[in-house]
Design a protein around this motif. Structure first.
Motif, short mmCIF file in Angstrom:
data_model
loop_
_atom_site.label_atom_id
_atom_site.label_comp_id
_atom_site.label_asym_id
_atom_site.label_seq_id
_atom_site.Cartn_x
_atom_site.Cartn_y
_atom_site.Cartn_z
N MET B 240 -1.05 -35.25 22.86
CA MET B 240 -2.22 -34.60 22.27
C MET B 240 -2.10 -34.30 20.77
O MET B 240 -3.07 -33.89 20.13
N ALA B 241 -0.93 -34.54 20.18
CA ALA B 241 -0.80 -34.40 18.73
C ALA B 241 -1.49 -35.56 18.01
O ALA B 241 -1.72 -35.52 16.80
N GLU B 242 -1.78 -36.61 18.77
CA GLU B 242 -2.50 -37.78 18.25
C GLU B 242 -1.78 -38.49 17.12
O GLU B 242 -2.39 -39.17 16.30
N ASN B 243 -0.43 -38.37 17.09
CA ASN B 243 0.34 -39.19 16.13
C ASN B 243 0.39 -40.63 16.61
O ASN B 243 0.17 -40.91 17.80
N ASP B 244 0.69 -41.55 15.66
CA ASP B 244 0.92 -42.94 16.06
C ASP B 244 2.08 -42.96 17.06
O ASP B 244 3.08 -42.27 16.86
N ILE B 245 1.95 -43.77 18.07
CA ILE B 245 2.95 -43.72 19.15
C ILE B 245 4.35 -43.99 18.62
O ILE B 245 4.56 -44.90 17.82
N ILE B 246 5.32 -43.14 19.07
CA ILE B 246 6.72 -43.28 18.65
C ILE B 246 7.41 -44.25 19.59
O ILE B 246 7.37 -44.09 20.82
N THR B 247 8.03 -45.28 19.02
CA THR B 247 8.81 -46.23 19.81
C THR B 247 10.24 -46.21 19.29
O THR B 247 10.53 -45.56 18.27
N GLU B 248 11.13 -46.95 19.98
CA GLU B 248 12.53 -47.02 19.52
C GLU B 248 12.65 -47.52 18.10
O GLU B 248 13.61 -47.21 17.41
N ASP B 249 11.68 -48.33 17.68
CA ASP B 249 11.78 -48.98 16.37
C ASP B 249 11.05 -48.23 15.28
O ASP B 249 11.20 -48.56 14.11
N SER B 250 10.25 -47.23 15.64
CA SER B 250 9.44 -46.61 14.59
C SER B 250 10.28 -45.67 13.74
O SER B 250 11.28 -45.10 14.18
N LYS B 251 9.84 -45.53 12.49
CA LYS B 251 10.58 -44.71 11.54
C LYS B 251 10.57 -43.23 11.94
O LYS B 251 11.42 -42.45 11.52
N ASP B 252 9.62 -42.85 12.80
CA ASP B 252 9.55 -41.45 13.22
C ASP B 252 10.47 -41.13 14.40
O ASP B 252 10.58 -39.98 14.80
N TYR B 253 11.12 -42.17 14.94
CA TYR B 253 12.01 -41.96 16.10
C TYR B 253 13.05 -40.89 15.77
O TYR B 253 13.25 -39.94 16.53
N GLN B 254 13.69 -41.05 14.59
CA GLN B 254 14.76 -40.12 14.23
C GLN B 254 14.22 -38.70 13.97
O GLN B 254 14.86 -37.71 14.32
N THR B 255 13.03 -38.61 13.38
CA THR B 255 12.42 -37.30 13.11
C THR B 255 12.20 -36.55 14.43
O THR B 255 12.55 -35.37 14.56
N PHE B 256 11.65 -37.27 15.40
CA PHE B 256 11.40 -36.63 16.70
C PHE B 256 12.72 -36.36 17.43
O PHE B 256 12.88 -35.33 18.09
N TYR B 257 13.68 -37.30 17.28
CA TYR B 257 15.01 -37.13 17.89
C TYR B 257 15.63 -35.82 17.41
O TYR B 257 16.14 -35.02 18.20
N ASP B 258 15.56 -35.60 16.10
CA ASP B 258 16.16 -34.39 15.52
C ASP B 258 15.49 -33.12 16.08
O ASP B 258 16.16 -32.11 16.34
N ALA B 259 14.18 -33.18 16.25
CA ALA B 259 13.46 -32.01 16.78
C ALA B 259 13.85 -31.74 18.23
O ALA B 259 14.13 -30.61 18.64
N LEU B 260 13.90 -32.82 19.03
CA LEU B 260 14.27 -32.66 20.44
C LEU B 260 15.73 -32.22 20.54
O LEU B 260 16.09 -31.38 21.38
N PHE B 261 16.57 -32.77 19.65
CA PHE B 261 17.99 -32.39 19.63
C PHE B 261 18.12 -30.89 19.37
O PHE B 261 18.84 -30.18 20.07
N TYR B 262 17.38 -30.38 18.37
CA TYR B 262 17.45 -28.96 18.04
C TYR B 262 17.05 -28.10 19.24
O TYR B 262 17.74 -27.13 19.60
N VAL B 263 15.95 -28.49 19.87
CA VAL B 263 15.45 -27.69 21.01
C VAL B 263 16.46 -27.70 22.16
O VAL B 263 16.79 -26.65 22.73
N LEU B 264 17.00 -28.87 22.49
CA LEU B 264 17.94 -28.95 23.61
C LEU B 264 19.27 -28.28 23.26
O LEU B 264 19.88 -27.61 24.11
N ARG B 265 19.73 -28.40 22.01
CA ARG B 265 20.99 -27.76 21.63
C ARG B 265 20.85 -26.23 21.67
O ARG B 265 21.71 -25.52 22.22
#
Lengths: 407, 407
Positions: B240-265
């Motif tokens: 529902m954020a309506e961002n362009d879909i994040i895939t393994e190859d997209s440049k936003d993968y790492q940005t989202f990875y870092d956010a999920l990493f922070y939350v899980l850590r």
């Protein structure tokens, strides 16, 4: 096989002593010596911890390269672990002092230490102790007990076992002492064990059986899952029973194996049952596993589980923790097949059948769990192999002892 | 990345509820529901215990085979583990009830349970709860907190984290809640974690990053070394954020990875810092290992050692236990190279240099160890890899809680 009183002085030709050398800065004995009239063939197993104490290094070398040993000197209070070259030099200095005091070669002197990791041995006190100990050596049961007391740290009781067997018409005696209450998860803890025997036996046969037996006894106990830096089992055989020499092929091999097995198993159980702060010995039997190694992994996983150990302290038949510990052990398991029983002098009760709770009485379960020892039996129904592990409950006193061990 | 208040209701389109369904037979909340307005792609990691709970089996199937999930229902008090076919049937009945109550497919319903192993779910209470929960759903922070409270067992505080990032000009929110205080040694404990995000992300990318992140976060915490039957991490992304879909190859993968990493850590640390009976979060950093996996094994061995944990409780700089735990970990180690530091808000102190004690002040060490959190740093000087593990001290209260958890 006859079970007799005694420990390291039970076998012919061995004498022992224990005294207070002031290492612990209190009234407790802290040095022991064991001496054999005649040179001994010697077997040993040692900690697998990559951080191993200086005396472990010394003894490994003696057991591997020296044809005979004749004396063991042991101190409690300081482990001589993580002490660098100074620690190695201390072992050599101890051996030299013993050599001079007892007129034996330095290469015939085994050394062992137990206590705090990281402190250097107080060599002035140690050397004074080594000069004094020979004057106190004696072959009576009481002398064995003095030695067994001198190697104690947080142990609450001394630990000795002895047996006699017949080998070719000759009476052979096997006796031992050990210590250990915390940092006990031998893979080959600060666990020390010394066994003496007057058997006449070839060194390679003695080493082979010692290694096999330790894997089924000392390596199957756990107090806290911490494998110490100092774990040592030494077996000294001086041949004074004058039996025909026991080799791997001789018919008496198994007779002697059984005697040594009994001594090492009972000594192991004494350590588990005197685990730091514990109120009971906790025995775990795994039955009908597909392979012996699987049975051992399952039994050891249960006996090591903090949650299971706390439940045993609470006299709580929390079988879910047992099944859980089996599940994460890494061993093969079909949880829906497992039966679990609790047993003690108050009776035996099937708690789980085919992976689910039976309609057991919680009251009866609590009664069974209130005795010492407590046995848990897990029948995994996957084969015919079995294994037994020994541990203890996890109590307030374990935490108390270990929150300020050094003070 | 901005850290914001909130948990599972922080992201757009998610609402939650928590209530007392009477499962625990006391005044505490024991059922939670999370619902997304829109269907979510879903990733999950689960316990590796061979004894795994019925809801783990159910959710694994949904995550693997169902394109979307839209609702999660969770109960505390009973784990629905070791419950046989009746347990599986209970999961299906829960999904059916949720499906009817929320008008979503049964295949879009995730279920989770935590509590005592071996008891069957009280389905009358559970189903009554499922009927009531939808009436209480809401998207406020308070609704998230009600859900986070409802999944607690021996937890003393609720555990929530949320962050916001920018992905291609759109604000993406990641929020989560978790519970767990005992039987915590995730390999993938009764540890449950639910993360919601409004990110638009491909399922395989979400699963891949979840698995990688869990191995560096939840799999690096330990309260007691017991790997639970119920461990579950679920991540739901509704787009529902309506961002362009994040895939393994997209440049936003790492940005989202870092956010999920922070939350899980941060959620992982909240579990470790609220370990049963504990007084502090104990963080262990291993630096300069030869390989990442070796660093993880060393860090986890230290953080799991009962003796080290008891020493931390006692504010005792017993570094020998740390070096000992490193030595038996199985990882490569050159003990004579190791430096060890303790650090907290009271300062940082080098305790060990090249395997031996420095001339440190015991008084200062005790001062450092008296704070919360406490950090131990081991520099092994064998390479460039590092890892961090989180645990807690071992206290009287851990024993108290677990000696009569069921009563």
């Amino acid at each position: 096989m006859e079970i007799i009183k005694g420990g390291v002085t039970a076998a012919k030709g061995f004498c022992a002593a224990g005294l207070n050398a002031g290492i612990k800065n209190n009234e407790k004995k802290d040095m022991a010596m064991v001496y054999s009239e005649k040179p001994c063939v010697t077997a040993g197993t040692f900690t697998t911890n990559k951080v191993f104490a200086a005396p472990v290094k010394w003894d490994k070398d003696i057991v591997a390269n020296s044809p005979f040993a004749q004396a063991v000197v042991v101190n409690s209070g300081v482990a001589n672990a993580c002490t660098g070259k100074e620690g190695d030099d201390a072992c050599a200095a101890e051996a030299k002092a013993v050599s001079e005091a007892l007129q034996v070669p330095e290469s015939a002197v085994l050394v062992a230490s137990t206590g705090v990791i990281g402190a250097q041995l107080p060599m002035d006190k140690i050397c004074a102790g080594i000069k004094e100990l020979p004057k106190k050596l004696g072959s009576s049961l009481e002398h064995g007990t003095l030695a067994a007391e001198a190697i104690m740290t947080t142990d609450t009781v001394d630990k000795q076992v002895a047996v006699q067997i017949e080998v070719g018409g000759k009476t052979v005696t096997v006796g031992g002492m050990c210590k250990g209450a915390g940092m006990i998860h031998p893979n080959m803890a600060t666990m020390l064990c010394f066994v003496t025997t007057d058997a006449c036996i070839k060194k390679d046969a003695l080493q082979k059986m010692t290694k096999a037996i330790v894997s089924d006894t000392f390596n199957m106990i756990s107090v806290d899952g911490d494998t110490s830096t100092n774990d040592t089992v030494l077996v000294l055989a001086n041949g004074m029973a004058e039996n025909d020499i026991i080799t791997e092929d001789s018919k008496d091999y198994q007779t002697f194996y059984d005697a040594l097995f009994y001594v090492l198993r009972e000594l192991s159980k004494k350590i588990a049952g005197d685990g730091e702060g514990c109120t009971c010995l906790f025995e775990v039997q795994v039955k009908n596993a597909a392979a012996k190694e699987q049975a051992k992994v399952l039994a050891k996983s249960i006996v090591t589980s903090s949650l299971t150990k706390a439940a045993i302290f609470g006299h709580d038949a929390n079988w879910g923790r047992i099944l859980c510990a089996m599940g994460y052990s890494g061993a093969d398991l079909e949880p829906e097949k497992v039966d679990i029983y609790f047993e003690s002098e108050a009776g035996k009760l099937k708690i789980v059948e085919n992976g689910k709770a039976t309609d057991y009485s919680e009251e009866k379960a609590t009664e069974i769990l209130s005795k010492n020892p407590v046995i848990a039996i897990a029948d995994v129904k996957m084969g015919n192999e079995e294994a037994t592990a020994w541990g203890c409950d996890l109590t307030f006193d374990y935490v108390k002892i270990n929150a300020d061990y050094r003070s």
